[in-house]
Design a protein around this motif. Sequence first.
Motif, short mmCIF file in Angstrom:
data_model
loop_
_atom_site.label_atom_id
_atom_site.label_comp_id
_atom_site.label_asym_id
_atom_site.label_seq_id
_atom_site.Cartn_x
_atom_site.Cartn_y
_atom_site.Cartn_z
N GLN A 153 0.80 -1.25 -0.08
CA GLN A 153 -0.08 -0.08 -0.01
C GLN A 153 0.87 1.34 -0.01
O GLN A 153 0.41 2.42 -0.16
N GLY A 154 2.19 0.95 0.08
CA GLY A 154 3.09 2.36 -0.28
C GLY A 154 3.62 2.74 1.32
O GLY A 154 3.26 2.40 2.13
N ASN A 155 4.63 3.56 1.19
CA ASN A 155 5.30 4.07 2.35
C ASN A 155 5.72 5.35 2.00
O ASN A 155 6.89 5.61 1.39
N GLU A 156 5.03 6.51 2.52
CA GLU A 156 5.78 8.04 2.37
C GLU A 156 7.40 8.14 2.96
O GLU A 156 7.80 9.11 2.24
N ALA A 157 7.44 7.62 3.98
CA ALA A 157 8.87 7.84 4.66
C ALA A 157 10.09 7.63 3.55
O ALA A 157 10.94 8.22 3.51
N ILE A 158 9.73 6.69 2.58
CA ILE A 158 10.77 6.28 1.68
C ILE A 158 10.23 6.49 0.23
O ILE A 158 10.86 5.94 -0.81
N SER A 159 9.12 7.18 0.10
CA SER A 159 8.58 7.67 -1.05
C SER A 159 8.16 6.64 -2.01
O SER A 159 8.41 6.19 -3.23
N ALA A 160 7.59 5.45 -1.36
CA ALA A 160 7.30 4.35 -1.83
C ALA A 160 5.60 4.43 -2.33
O ALA A 160 4.91 4.57 -1.76
N PRO A 161 5.33 4.28 -3.50
CA PRO A 161 3.98 4.41 -3.69
C PRO A 161 3.21 3.18 -3.68
O PRO A 161 3.70 2.17 -3.45
N ASN A 162 1.95 3.48 -3.58
CA ASN A 162 0.90 2.38 -3.52
C ASN A 162 0.98 1.58 -4.66
O ASN A 162 0.40 2.04 -5.80
N LEU A 163 1.31 0.41 -4.76
CA LEU A 163 1.34 -0.66 -5.61
C LEU A 163 0.06 -1.35 -5.71
O LEU A 163 -0.28 -2.02 -6.93
N ALA A 164 -0.61 -1.57 -4.73
CA ALA A 164 -2.00 -2.09 -4.76
C ALA A 164 -3.06 -2.13 -5.57
O ALA A 164 -3.70 -2.75 -5.97
N ILE A 165 -2.95 -0.81 -5.94
CA ILE A 165 -3.85 -0.49 -7.05
C ILE A 165 -3.64 -0.49 -8.55
O ILE A 165 -4.37 -0.24 -9.43
N GLN B 100 -4.22 6.57 -5.14
CA GLN B 100 -2.86 6.54 -5.04
C GLN B 100 -2.78 7.91 -4.05
O GLN B 100 -3.54 8.57 -3.96
N TYR B 101 -1.42 7.91 -3.34
CA TYR B 101 -1.12 8.94 -2.36
C TYR B 101 -0.92 10.22 -3.10
O TYR B 101 -0.55 10.34 -4.09
N SER B 102 -1.51 11.33 -2.41
CA SER B 102 -1.56 12.67 -2.91
C SER B 102 0.01 13.24 -2.94
O SER B 102 0.34 13.66 -4.08
N TRP B 103 0.67 12.74 -2.03
CA TRP B 103 2.05 13.20 -2.05
C TRP B 103 2.85 12.59 -3.26
O TRP B 103 3.56 13.21 -3.93
N TYR B 104 2.35 11.48 -3.73
CA TYR B 104 3.19 10.64 -4.68
C TYR B 104 2.46 11.40 -6.07
O TYR B 104 3.49 11.72 -7.10
N LEU B 105 1.31 11.72 -6.15
CA LEU B 105 0.75 12.16 -7.27
C LEU B 105 1.59 13.59 -7.49
O LEU B 105 1.93 14.15 -8.66
N LEU B 106 1.56 14.42 -6.22
CA LEU B 106 2.20 15.67 -6.51
C LEU B 106 3.64 15.73 -7.16
O LEU B 106 4.26 16.45 -7.74
N LEU C 160 -2.10 22.29 -8.90
CA LEU C 160 -1.74 20.90 -8.76
C LEU C 160 -2.29 20.46 -7.62
O LEU C 160 -2.96 19.20 -7.48
N ASN C 161 -2.31 21.20 -6.47
CA ASN C 161 -2.81 20.82 -5.15
C ASN C 161 -4.36 20.49 -5.45
O ASN C 161 -4.93 19.67 -4.93
N ASP C 162 -5.17 21.38 -6.19
CA ASP C 162 -6.62 21.27 -6.26
C ASP C 162 -6.85 20.12 -7.23
O ASP C 162 -7.73 19.12 -6.86
N LEU C 163 -6.08 19.76 -8.22
CA LEU C 163 -6.26 18.70 -9.03
C LEU C 163 -6.09 17.41 -8.19
O LEU C 163 -7.06 16.47 -8.43
N VAL C 164 -4.98 17.13 -7.56
CA VAL C 164 -4.82 15.98 -6.62
C VAL C 164 -5.59 15.79 -5.77
O VAL C 164 -6.22 14.77 -5.28
N ALA C 165 -6.27 17.00 -5.20
CA ALA C 165 -7.35 16.77 -4.15
C ALA C 165 -8.59 16.26 -4.71
O ALA C 165 -9.39 15.50 -3.86
N TYR C 166 -8.81 16.49 -5.73
CA TYR C 166 -10.04 16.08 -6.45
C TYR C 166 -10.02 14.45 -6.73
O TYR C 166 -10.59 13.81 -6.47
N ILE C 167 -8.72 14.08 -7.42
CA ILE C 167 -8.44 12.75 -7.56
C ILE C 167 -8.69 11.83 -6.32
O ILE C 167 -9.19 10.76 -6.52
N ASN C 168 -8.23 12.62 -5.21
CA ASN C 168 -8.38 11.94 -4.03
C ASN C 168 -9.87 11.48 -3.60
O ASN C 168 -10.04 10.68 -2.72
#
Length: 206
Positions: free
Chosen positions: A36-48, A145-151, A187-195
Amino acid sequence: MKNLILGCLLFCVSVQAETFHKDAQYCLVCHGSNAQGNEAISAPNLAILPDWYLSSQLQAFKSGWRGHQTTDAYSKEMMAVAQSMSPEDVKRAIGFITAFQVSKAVETLDGDISHGKDLFQTCAACHGASAEGNKTLGAPPLAGQYSWYLLRQLEAYRSGQRGAAAQDSNGAMMKQIATAIKTDQDLNDLVAYINTLALPSTKVKH
């Protein structure tokens, strides 16, 4: 710390084929217990992600046109991992990851969702109206997907860290689109919507 993380990944992909599924769980040190990902090491969610997209990105890292950028340390680590994998390793890794239940990243991001929805109409042409992805166009699912990764990826396209390789035609298109998004708030608004978008019920596989 990065050397330790890379060591874990290299161990994962170098194990013997007959024990891969048992030992591949060590890969989840980076991408989480359920991929499901790990922000601490910038690993995205692979499960999706569906198998065709995982395969294309591993091949991109393996061939070196993704991850070669000197300023992108995380992608360089993934490139090193992918280049150590045999075709059979890649096949097994994808089978291991796609066996996990799809898991949505649960989070919220402050942004103007209405404005983000307007911006997303351009994205929907490739990624789908619900950001479910499109195999024919090589566009991955974004919902879940995580917002931090999309951004981070949108910023990478804007800066040229992604989408600059001659072999990356899809990335070149993404680079043009990301560059057209003028402000960080957009960018923030776009990702907020995707979320806000729901996950597709199943992953698309061959």
